[in-house]
Design a protein around this motif. Structure first.
Motif, PDB file in Angstrom:
ATOM      1  N   HIS A  55      48.036  32.147  32.622  1.00  0.00           N
ATOM      2  CA  HIS A  55      49.127  33.039  32.994  1.00  0.00           C
ATOM      3  C   HIS A  55      49.362  33.051  34.500  1.00  0.00           C
ATOM      4  CE1 HIS A  55      47.971  34.551  28.982  1.00  0.00           C
ATOM      5  NE2 HIS A  55      49.240  34.944  28.880  1.00  0.00           N
ATOM      6  N   GLY A  56      48.766  32.104  35.205  1.00  0.00           N
ATOM      7  CA  GLY A  56      48.948  32.044  36.653  1.00  0.00           C
ATOM      8  C   GLY A  56      48.237  33.142  37.398  1.00  0.00           C
ATOM      9  N   GLN A  57      47.150  33.664  36.843  1.00  0.00           N
ATOM     10  CA  GLN A  57      46.403  34.750  37.470  1.00  0.00           C
ATOM     11  C   GLN A  57      44.940  34.351  37.606  1.00  0.00           C
ATOM     12  OE1 GLN A  57      47.093  38.033  34.820  1.00  0.00           O
ATOM     13  NE2 GLN A  57      49.131  38.465  35.634  1.00  0.00           N
ATOM     14  N   ASP A  58      44.159  35.253  38.226  1.00  0.00           N
ATOM     15  CA  ASP A  58      42.722  35.050  38.362  1.00  0.00           C
ATOM     16  C   ASP A  58      41.986  36.303  37.915  1.00  0.00           C
ATOM     17  OD1 ASP A  58      42.424  32.386  39.457  1.00  0.00           O
ATOM     18  OD2 ASP A  58      43.386  33.189  41.259  1.00  0.00           O
ATOM     19  N   LEU A  59      40.809  36.135  37.352  1.00  0.00           N
ATOM     20  CA  LEU A  59      39.978  37.261  36.942  1.00  0.00           C
ATOM     21  C   LEU A  59      39.303  37.855  38.167  1.00  0.00           C
ATOM     22  CD1 LEU A  59      38.749  38.928  34.614  1.00  0.00           C
ATOM     23  CD2 LEU A  59      36.910  37.235  34.494  1.00  0.00           C
ATOM     24  N   GLN A  60      39.430  39.156  38.333  1.00  0.00           N
ATOM     25  CA  GLN A  60      38.906  39.807  39.532  1.00  0.00           C
ATOM     26  C   GLN A  60      37.744  40.752  39.258  1.00  0.00           C
ATOM     27  OE1 GLN A  60      42.321  41.778  41.117  1.00  0.00           O
ATOM     28  NE2 GLN A  60      43.492  39.891  41.395  1.00  0.00           N
ATOM     29  N   TYR A  61      37.739  41.400  38.075  1.00  0.00           N
ATOM     30  CA  TYR A  61      36.722  42.412  37.779  1.00  0.00           C
ATOM     31  C   TYR A  61      36.157  42.230  36.382  1.00  0.00           C
ATOM     32  CZ  TYR A  61      38.358  45.006  41.873  1.00  0.00           C
ATOM     33  OH  TYR A  61      38.689  45.375  43.143  1.00  0.00           O
ATOM     34  N   LEU A  62      34.875  42.521  36.248  1.00  0.00           N
ATOM     35  CA  LEU A  62      34.217  42.633  34.951  1.00  0.00           C
ATOM     36  C   LEU A  62      33.664  44.043  34.825  1.00  0.00           C
ATOM     37  CD1 LEU A  62      32.946  41.605  32.298  1.00  0.00           C
ATOM     38  CD2 LEU A  62      30.956  40.877  33.648  1.00  0.00           C
ATOM     39  N   ILE A  63      34.060  44.722  33.765  1.00  0.00           N
ATOM     40  CA  ILE A  63      33.577  46.077  33.503  1.00  0.00           C
ATOM     41  C   ILE A  63      32.700  46.028  32.255  1.00  0.00           C
ATOM     42  CG2 ILE A  63      34.225  48.439  32.920  1.00  0.00           C
ATOM     43  CD1 ILE A  63      36.875  47.943  34.368  1.00  0.00           C
ATOM     44  N   LEU A  64      31.458  46.494  32.382  1.00  0.00           N
ATOM     45  CA  LEU A  64      30.534  46.555  31.255  1.00  0.00           C
ATOM     46  C   LEU A  64      30.411  47.992  30.776  1.00  0.00           C
ATOM     47  CD1 LEU A  64      27.615  44.181  32.360  1.00  0.00           C
ATOM     48  CD2 LEU A  64      29.565  43.663  30.886  1.00  0.00           C
ATOM     49  N   ASP A  65      30.824  48.247  29.540  1.00  0.00           N
ATOM     50  CA  ASP A  65      30.680  49.573  28.934  1.00  0.00           C
ATOM     51  C   ASP A  65      29.276  49.662  28.333  1.00  0.00           C
ATOM     52  OD1 ASP A  65      30.818  51.944  27.621  1.00  0.00           O
ATOM     53  OD2 ASP A  65      32.466  51.399  26.278  1.00  0.00           O
ATOM     54  N   LEU A  83      28.576  36.305  38.958  1.00  0.00           N
ATOM     55  CA  LEU A  83      29.946  36.775  39.176  1.00  0.00           C
ATOM     56  C   LEU A  83      30.298  36.739  40.658  1.00  0.00           C
ATOM     57  CD1 LEU A  83      30.029  39.855  36.754  1.00  0.00           C
ATOM     58  CD2 LEU A  83      30.990  37.585  36.365  1.00  0.00           C
ATOM     59  N   ASP A  84      29.314  37.075  41.496  1.00  0.00           N
ATOM     60  CA  ASP A  84      29.574  37.115  42.937  1.00  0.00           C
ATOM     61  C   ASP A  84      29.956  35.732  43.459  1.00  0.00           C
ATOM     62  OD1 ASP A  84      29.660  38.790  45.223  1.00  0.00           O
ATOM     63  OD2 ASP A  84      27.847  37.812  45.974  1.00  0.00           O
ATOM     64  N   ARG A  85      29.344  34.702  42.891  1.00  0.00           N
ATOM     65  CA  ARG A  85      29.696  33.342  43.310  1.00  0.00           C
ATOM     66  C   ARG A  85      31.127  32.985  42.909  1.00  0.00           C
ATOM     67  NH1 ARG A  85      24.178  32.263  41.891  1.00  0.00           N
ATOM     68  NH2 ARG A  85      24.812  31.749  39.751  1.00  0.00           N
ATOM     69  N   LYS A  86      31.626  33.615  41.875  1.00  0.00           N
ATOM     70  CA  LYS A  86      33.000  33.382  41.441  1.00  0.00           C
ATOM     71  C   LYS A  86      33.995  34.323  42.112  1.00  0.00           C
ATOM     72  CE  LYS A  86      31.687  31.906  36.734  1.00  0.00           C
ATOM     73  NZ  LYS A  86      32.504  30.692  36.580  1.00  0.00           N
ATOM     74  N   GLY A  87      33.487  35.260  42.929  1.00  0.00           N
ATOM     75  CA  GLY A  87      34.362  36.228  43.572  1.00  0.00           C
ATOM     76  C   GLY A  87      34.819  37.324  42.640  1.00  0.00           C
ATOM     77  N   ILE A  88      34.031  37.612  41.597  1.00  0.00           N
ATOM     78  CA  ILE A  88      34.372  38.654  40.629  1.00  0.00           C
ATOM     79  C   ILE A  88      33.429  39.824  40.826  1.00  0.00           C
ATOM     80  CG2 ILE A  88      34.569  39.200  38.169  1.00  0.00           C
ATOM     81  CD1 ILE A  88      34.955  36.216  37.653  1.00  0.00           C
ATOM     82  N   ARG A  89      33.999  41.012  40.897  1.00  0.00           N
ATOM     83  CA  ARG A  89      33.192  42.215  41.088  1.00  0.00           C
ATOM     84  C   ARG A  89      32.791  42.793  39.741  1.00  0.00           C
ATOM     85  NH1 ARG A  89      34.860  46.499  45.453  1.00  0.00           N
ATOM     86  NH2 ARG A  89      32.778  47.133  44.794  1.00  0.00           N
ATOM     87  N   LEU A  90      31.614  43.441  39.705  1.00  0.00           N
ATOM     88  CA  LEU A  90      31.049  44.007  38.478  1.00  0.00           C
ATOM     89  C   LEU A  90      31.053  45.521  38.567  1.00  0.00           C
ATOM     90  CD1 LEU A  90      29.472  43.698  35.773  1.00  0.00           C
ATOM     91  CD2 LEU A  90      27.370  43.630  37.140  1.00  0.00           C
ATOM     92  N   ALA A  91      31.430  46.174  37.476  1.00  0.00           N
ATOM     93  CA  ALA A  91      31.397  47.632  37.384  1.00  0.00           C
ATOM     94  C   ALA A  91      30.733  48.031  36.069  1.00  0.00           C
ATOM     95  CB  ALA A  91      32.799  48.214  37.461  1.00  0.00           C
ATOM     96  N   LEU A  92      30.021  49.163  36.075  1.00  0.00           N
ATOM     97  CA  LEU A  92      29.363  49.696  34.888  1.00  0.00           C
ATOM     98  C   LEU A  92      30.003  51.024  34.516  1.00  0.00           C
ATOM     99  CD1 LEU A  92      25.619  49.105  35.888  1.00  0.00           C
ATOM    100  CD2 LEU A  92      27.173  47.514  34.756  1.00  0.00           C
TER     101      LEU A  92
END
Length: 688
Positions: A554-564, A586-595
């Motif tokens: 879709h011409g976008q990039d994944l920025q965040y991963l949220i773990l429930d 995730l940090d190597r991919k530039g994606i931030r993690l949230a819980l």
């Protein structure tokens, strides 16, 4: 990060934060864990406010339930219990004799086992509906195990002594489970296992009754189908047509009484006394025609008198104790599972409660004292308990009434049962066993859960074609394997938002649930232990990779991963290490993690390990998925402190637009205090 001011803050746009400061002392956490494991029903709640004497009396009433109901007992209740007790006594006599014959024991032992144990259960049992007695499955299992050591024809005295000793060890085992509240062991016998095992056992019991139905004198001691069928035809010269004709008549009569009960439930007593009528009619017929001389074998002499003491017959030497322990433990678990299941199912109909641990103590006391008084293993059989229930029993007093009736039979009437035809006993067993082959349940399992159906069939086939021990062990093993697979390979799912709500649900279950752009929300639904940590790491990273491919499409990039983490009830050190590895990946991919929504048991360990403070930061832990997504979206305008070029530095402010930032950045940038590599450059235009 403490707890904010709650709902008022939400009205002002401030989300409540996760309480990360909550701590429990180790002693409190240990006490809480042990209480939930061994005392989930909290039986002694409210005792703390009572004086010492009242606490002691309350504890005594807990272990001796008769002290609870006996003081309130009335004549009105006794009328119902008297009728129920007499009714189940009429069933206990033929069943006791039949099941003793099934175990290759003297028939009188079956009557002994219907006298003493019911008295003990009336004192220690917690079910108002359970009727105590011997059961077919346990009788056959005991016989099959003990006959591997000694045959009743070779050494009948030792054979009987091993039954008494097995009952003793069964009682010790059951009492220990109840006292130490280890009933969870019985839970390893799943409903599927019990259904298959009881069906297979019923099948081989029916096949074994061909000996009695055909009037045969010799038969194989083995229980598998091939051996039984082979034995039937090997001794076909012993077949007696007189016995077969009489057996068919008895079976048709018993089946007709069961059919009548289904059509007219108020006439339940007809099917209840039908086995007793078969014994009476068969005995009179055999006496008149001298059946033992004309192809209709009879029970033979029955001694008059109450149970003789058998303590001196218990064998604890190494040779006998080993086989007695094996038989006692195997049959004890089976008896517990059947008795507790029957008690609970009948209690649910009356909206009553029974305590499984009390039942274990009651069964244990029955079998310990029973082994001292010439009884073998007893529990709560379904057929007798169902009759007791439908007869209108009110308390365990119905068991006392039954015991008194058996006492009168032992003292005055036992010799009269010597003319009971063996074919009558076989007919009673066959009709009782037909109801245990639950074909509808097999079909139901196949429709609902194929794995449960396999567990059921393993037990059924194992019992029918091999041995009862092999069938039960294989089914339990498969059930445990399935449970371990659930632990080692827990389910994870991707969550999407339900339109018009703040609810997030599994996108596979709700295909209309919408994924959040640039954000992947995953739900973990099990404890994170060393067993499943590696699998969860790989599965999470695979989810991330799949979502990245979708975003690129879709011409976008994944920025965040949220773990429930709402479904994660606990986590160990390996699990914490796994979360750290996921964060690094995730940090190597530039994606931030949230819980989101971590439970107390999880936050305690994450805080103490430093994972939250040193790895993801307290600002990355949220109360709900909605809060996490809102926070992720609000950070669309990045505040980058320093940008480093090979030749010069740039100071960027939060007022600069992402397009301007993208034009001025070079391959290495710092966001806050974290270093980010070139993949970040592609993502900046999507941060708004």
């Amino acid at each position: 990060m403490g707890t904010a001011s709650g709902d008022d803050d939400r009205h002002h746009g401030v989300a409540e934060r996760v309480n990360l400061s909550a701590r429990r002392p180790f002693a409190e956490a240990l006490r809480s864990g042990l209480a939930e494991t061994f005392f989930p029903d909290d039986p002694f709640r409210g005792f703390g406010a009572l004086p010492p004497g009242a606490r002691a009396w309350g504890a005594l009433k807990y272990f001796v339930p008769a002290l609870e109901w006996a003081p309130r007992y009335s004549l009105d209740k006794f009328k119902y219990d008297l009728l129920a007790g007499i009714t189940i006594a009429s069933l206990a006599i033929p069943q006791g004799i039949s099941y003793a014959r099934l175990a290759n024991l003297p028939p009188i032992i079956g009557l002994y086992s219907s006298f003493v144990p019911p008295l003990l259960y009336a004192v220690f049992g917690s079910s108002n509906n359970l009727a105590v007695g011997t059961v077919a499955a346990a009788s056959l299992m005991l016989a099959s195990i003990i006959e591997d050591e000694v045959l009743p024809e070779d050494d009948p005295e030792r054979y009987l002594q091993l039954f008494y000793t097995s009952a003793f060890f069964t009682g010790i085992f059951q009492t220990a489970l109840g006292v130490f509240r280890l009933g969870l062991i019985v839970d390893f016998l799943s409903r599927s296992t019990i259904t298959g095992f009881m069906g297979g056992t019923a099948m081989i019991i029916i096949m074994q009754q061909l000996k009695g139905l055909l009037g045969m004198k010799h038969f194989t001691p083995k229980t598998d189908l091939i051996s039984v069928v082979g034995s039937v035809f090997h001794y076909r010269h012993e077949w007696k047509w007189q016995s077969a004709v009489l057996g068919i008549c008895f079976i048709l009569f018993l089946l007709s009484s069961k059919h009548l009960r289904k059509k007219m439930p108020n006439l339940f007593w007809v099917s209840a006394i039908a086995p007793f009528m078969v014994v009476i009619i068969g005995g009179v017929f055999a006496f008149l025609v001298k059946g033992d001389e004309h192809g209709i074998p009879i029970v033979g002499d029955l001694k008059k008198g109450i149970n003789p003491i058998s303590i001196s017959q218990l064998r604890f030497d190494t040779k006998n104790a080993e086989i007695a322990v094996k038989a006692g433990l195997m049959s004890g678990i089976l008896a517990l599972a059947e008795g507790i299941a029957v008690g609970r199912s009948l209690a649910m109909i009356k909206n009553e409660q029974i305590d499984g641990n009390k039942e274990m103590i009651a069964f244990g006391m029955m079998n310990i004292v029973g082994s001292f008084t010439s009884c073998y293993l007893t529990t709560g059989p379904f057929s007798k308990s169902a009759v007791n229930f439908h007869a209108g029993c009110k308390t365990p007093m119905s068991n006392v009434v039954m015991s008194v009736c058996i006492l009168l039979v032992l003292l005055f009437l036992a010799p009269l049962f010597k003319y009971t035809p063996l074919v009558a006993l076989s007919s009673i067993i066959v009709v009782a066993m037909i109801g245990l082959i639950k074909v509808k349940e097999f079909v139901h399992l196949y429709k609902i859960d194929k794995f449960d159906f396999c567990i059921c069939m393993v037990a059924f086939v194992g019992v029918v074609f091999f041995t009862m021990v092999i069938g039960l062990s294989a089914s339990v093993g498969l059930s445990v394997l399935r449970a371990l697979l659930y632990v080692a390979r827990p389910a994870t799912c991707k969550l999407g938002s339900i339109s018009g709500t703040e609810i997030f649900r599994d996108t596979k279950q709700y295909p209309h649930a919408k994924s959040v752009p640039n954000i992947l929300v995953l739900q973990l639904g099990s404890p994170i232990y060393f067993v499943n940590a590696g699998y969860l790491r790989e599965r999470i990273l695979r989810w991330v990779e799949d979502e990245e491919n979708i975003c690129k499409g879709h011409g976008q990039d994944l920025q965040y991963l949220i773990l429930d983490l709402g479904g994660v009830t606990s986590i160990d050190n390996t699990g914490i290490g796994m979360l750290g590895e996921v964060h690094k990946g995730l940090d190597r991919k530039g994606i931030r993690l949230a819980l989101t929504n971590p439970r107390l048991q999880v936050t305690e360990k994450l805080v103490l390990s430093g994972y939250i403070k040193d790895t993801i930061g307290e600002e990355s832990v949220f109360l709900t998925v909605k809060d996490a997504i809102t926070s992720c979206r609000s950070t669309g305008r990045m505040n980058c402190e320093t940008v480093v070029d090979d030749k010069q530095d740039y100071i960027l402010t939060s007022n600069e637009r992402h397009g301007d930032i993208r034009q001025r950045l070079r391959p290495h940038v710092w966001f806050g205090k974290r270093r980010a590599t070139s993949p970040i450059l592609r993502r900046l235009k999507y941060m708004d």
